[in-house]
Write an enzyme that holds these catalytic residues in place. Structure first.
Site, PDB file in Angstrom:
ATOM      1  N   SER A 119      -3.330  -3.483   0.327  1.00  0.00           N
ATOM      2  CA  SER A 119      -2.143  -4.181   0.821  1.00  0.00           C
ATOM      3  C   SER A 119      -2.479  -5.644   1.064  1.00  0.00           C
ATOM      4  O   SER A 119      -3.581  -5.968   1.512  1.00  0.00           O
ATOM      5  CB  SER A 119      -1.682  -3.532   2.130  1.00  0.00           C
ATOM      6  N   ALA A 141       0.827  -1.212   0.000  1.00  0.00           N
ATOM      7  CA  ALA A 141       0.000   0.000   0.000  1.00  0.00           C
ATOM      8  C   ALA A 141       0.859   1.258   0.000  1.00  0.00           C
ATOM      9  O   ALA A 141       0.463   2.288  -0.534  1.00  0.00           O
ATOM     10  CB  ALA A 141      -0.951  -0.003   1.194  1.00  0.00           C
ATOM     11  N   THR A 142       2.045   1.192   0.589  1.00  0.00           N
ATOM     12  CA  THR A 142       2.928   2.362   0.588  1.00  0.00           C
ATOM     13  C   THR A 142       3.253   2.777  -0.847  1.00  0.00           C
ATOM     14  O   THR A 142       3.113   3.948  -1.218  1.00  0.00           O
ATOM     15  CB  THR A 142       4.243   2.052   1.351  1.00  0.00           C
ATOM     16  N   CYS A 175       4.881   1.927  13.148  1.00  0.00           N
ATOM     17  CA  CYS A 175       5.957   2.610  12.421  1.00  0.00           C
ATOM     18  C   CYS A 175       6.637   3.646  13.306  1.00  0.00           C
ATOM     19  O   CYS A 175       7.731   4.100  13.021  1.00  0.00           O
ATOM     20  CB  CYS A 175       5.410   3.305  11.182  1.00  0.00           C
ATOM     21  N   ASN A 189      -5.646   3.548  10.773  1.00  0.00           N
ATOM     22  CA  ASN A 189      -4.903   2.408  11.304  1.00  0.00           C
ATOM     23  C   ASN A 189      -4.659   2.476  12.809  1.00  0.00           C
ATOM     24  O   ASN A 189      -4.403   1.464  13.436  1.00  0.00           O
ATOM     25  CB  ASN A 189      -3.563   2.251  10.564  1.00  0.00           C
ATOM     26  N   THR A 199       9.383  -7.478 -12.814  1.00  0.00           N
ATOM     27  CA  THR A 199       8.839  -8.831 -12.928  1.00  0.00           C
ATOM     28  C   THR A 199       7.803  -9.069 -11.838  1.00  0.00           C
ATOM     29  O   THR A 199       8.059  -8.795 -10.667  1.00  0.00           O
ATOM     30  CB  THR A 199       9.978  -9.865 -12.792  1.00  0.00           C
TER      31      THR A 199
HETATM   32  C1  LIG Z   1      -0.119  -0.736   6.665  1.00  0.00           C
HETATM   33  C2  LIG Z   1      -0.661   0.475   6.025  1.00  0.00           C
HETATM   34  C3  LIG Z   1      -0.051   1.044   4.912  1.00  0.00           C
HETATM   35  C4  LIG Z   1       1.224   0.497   4.333  1.00  0.00           C
HETATM   36  O1  LIG Z   1       1.002  -0.716   3.682  1.00  0.00           O
HETATM   37  P1  LIG Z   1       2.228  -1.616   3.221  1.00  0.00           P
HETATM   38  O2  LIG Z   1       1.579  -2.650   2.369  1.00  0.00           O
HETATM   39  O3  LIG Z   1       2.844  -2.147   4.457  1.00  0.00           O
HETATM   40  O4  LIG Z   1       3.162  -0.748   2.429  1.00  0.00           O
HETATM   41  C5  LIG Z   1      -0.636   2.151   4.343  1.00  0.00           C
HETATM   42  N1  LIG Z   1      -1.761   2.683   4.846  1.00  0.00           N
HETATM   43  C6  LIG Z   1      -2.381   2.167   5.916  1.00  0.00           C
HETATM   44  C7  LIG Z   1      -3.629   2.790   6.416  1.00  0.00           C
HETATM   45  C8  LIG Z   1      -1.851   1.045   6.554  1.00  0.00           C
HETATM   46  O5  LIG Z   1      -2.457   0.550   7.625  1.00  0.00           O
END
Ligand SMILES: *Cc1c(COP(=O)(O)O)cnc(C)c1O
Length: 385
Positions: free
Chosen positions: A203, A75-76, A328, A155, A243
């Protein structure tokens, strides 16, 4: 040493064993290991088919067309691609982004990076419940606003944004609507058509899939242009080269299919577990609910414990794996920026814990956490006197 009870599902979920089993069949010579971009042999086609099946599984969960799913590393990266990719590609139309101060760092830090590139960002403050209202967004919209980015589920707090109403305001102002839905998969209905979402970050590892895989939903009608961040072989319609990680992708696909099939049942069971935890603490004084539970997913519960320090409390709770605010940030002792933003006094913010539950949490886990918590609280509060 006993394994701690895991109550940190918002940081990451364990991979569902059914997902892990499927992934293991996409790694070795006797499995589907070939490069999905290999067009010259059957093994490549099989891998491509596995990837496309997973793309459909992800698309199905959100009511999208498979061609609208772009694989990323998580998701990042999806947040980076949505914000940077869209703003750079549309700088001739406007330079203004609207987001909130309680977004995940993946959005916050990306928006800061865009500011240093000359884009302008309006940072909306949340109300006491941690949410931004459609009225606030309406006031922030400008002629040159091209994108609004707000998260589906926070989160740290678990609170849910009113996505349909926010999308309507963004569109009325002529902007697209991006949603970070990393915490929402299997927890909420994420139908992009019904909600009016144009870009959505997903994610794998917050929904019982593997880490290191994610996706960005990119609406096709009307077609959205994004400037690629990663250049190479032109994979993913030129939006994200590299890839494809077949094993990760089939894992995320299967996890999302399970979220569709079992998410609602999971959440019903988890609601009872959350309520069991709350009931087990009801007779103790000085416990504040940072999470507005009536507008939150049941699997995240943020509580503040008056008169104790969060780090000491965590130390005393060695048998329970959970976190203070966002994982984090756990290296720093600064209070969580999300808890600060909802107006929590510093001392209470530092005395807050995030409990997050999931598919494999049991009543026994809750009871273990409860007795550890009650013991720790009594001990620490007695010391403080
Ligand atoms: C965990 C999280 C992310 C980051 O996701 P990754 O797949 O670890 O990069 C981004 N946004 C929210 C709201 C999250 O909880």
């Amino acid at each position: 040493m006993t394994t701690p009870v895991y109550l940190d599902y918002a940081a990451t979920t364990p991979v569902d064993p059914r997902v892990a089993e499927l992934m293991s069949r996409h790694l070795t010579l006797d499995g589907i290991f070939a490069n999905p971009a290999s067009r010259s042999h059957m093994l490549g086609w099989q891998a491509e088919q596995a990837v496309e099946n997973a793309r459909r599984q992800v698309a199905d969960l959100i009511g999208a067309d498979p061609r609208e799913i772009v694989w990323t590393s998580g998701a990042t990266e999806a947040d980076n691609l949505a914000l940077i990719g869209y703003l750079r590609a549309n700088r001739h139309r406007g330079r203004h982004l609207v987001t909130s101060v309680v977004e995940h760092k993946a959005v916050v830090d990306t928006a800061h990076a865009l500011e240093s590139e000359g884009f302008e960002v309006t940072w909306l403050p949340p109300g006491r419940d941690g949410r931004v209202t459609p009225e606030q967004l309406r006031e922030a919209m400008r002629e040159d606003t091209v994108l609004v980015s707000l998260m589906a589920v926070n989160n740290e707090l678990g609170v849910i944004h009113d996505l349909a109403a926010l999308a309507e305001v963004a569109h009325a102002g002529g902007a697209l609507f991006h949603v970070d839905a990393a915490q929402a998969v299997g927890r909420l209905d994420l139908n992009v058509g019904r909600l009016g979402i144009d870009l959505m970050s997903l994610s794998g590892h917050k929904a019982y899939g593997p880490k290191g895989i994610g996706a960005l939903y990119v609406r096709r009608d009307p077609d959205i242009r994004l400037e690629a961040l990663i250049h190479g072989g032109g994979h993913e319609r030129g939006m994200r080269s590299g890839t494809l990680a077949t094993h990760q992708i089939v894992g995320m696909g299967e996890a999302f299919a399970l979220a569709g099939a079992e998410g609602e049942d999971d959440q019903a069971r988890i609601t009872a577990l959350r309520d069991r935890l709350l009931a087990g603490l009801a007779d103790l004084d000085g416990i504040h609910r940072n999470t507005a539970v009536e507008v939150a997913v049941p699997n995240i519960l943020n509580l503040a414990f008056e008169g104790v320090d969060g780090e000491s409390l965590l130390m005393a709770l060695r048998d329970v794996a959970l976190s203070t605010g966002s994982a984090c940030n756990s290296a720093s002792v600064e209070p969580s920026y999300v808890l600060k933003a909802i107006g929590l006094p510093r001392a209470l913010a530092l005395a807050s814990l995030r409990f997050s539950f999931g598919r494999f949490t049991t009543e026994a886990d809750i009871d273990t956490a409860l007795s550890a918590l009650r013991h720790a609280l009594t001990g620490l509060r007695r010391q403080a006197i």
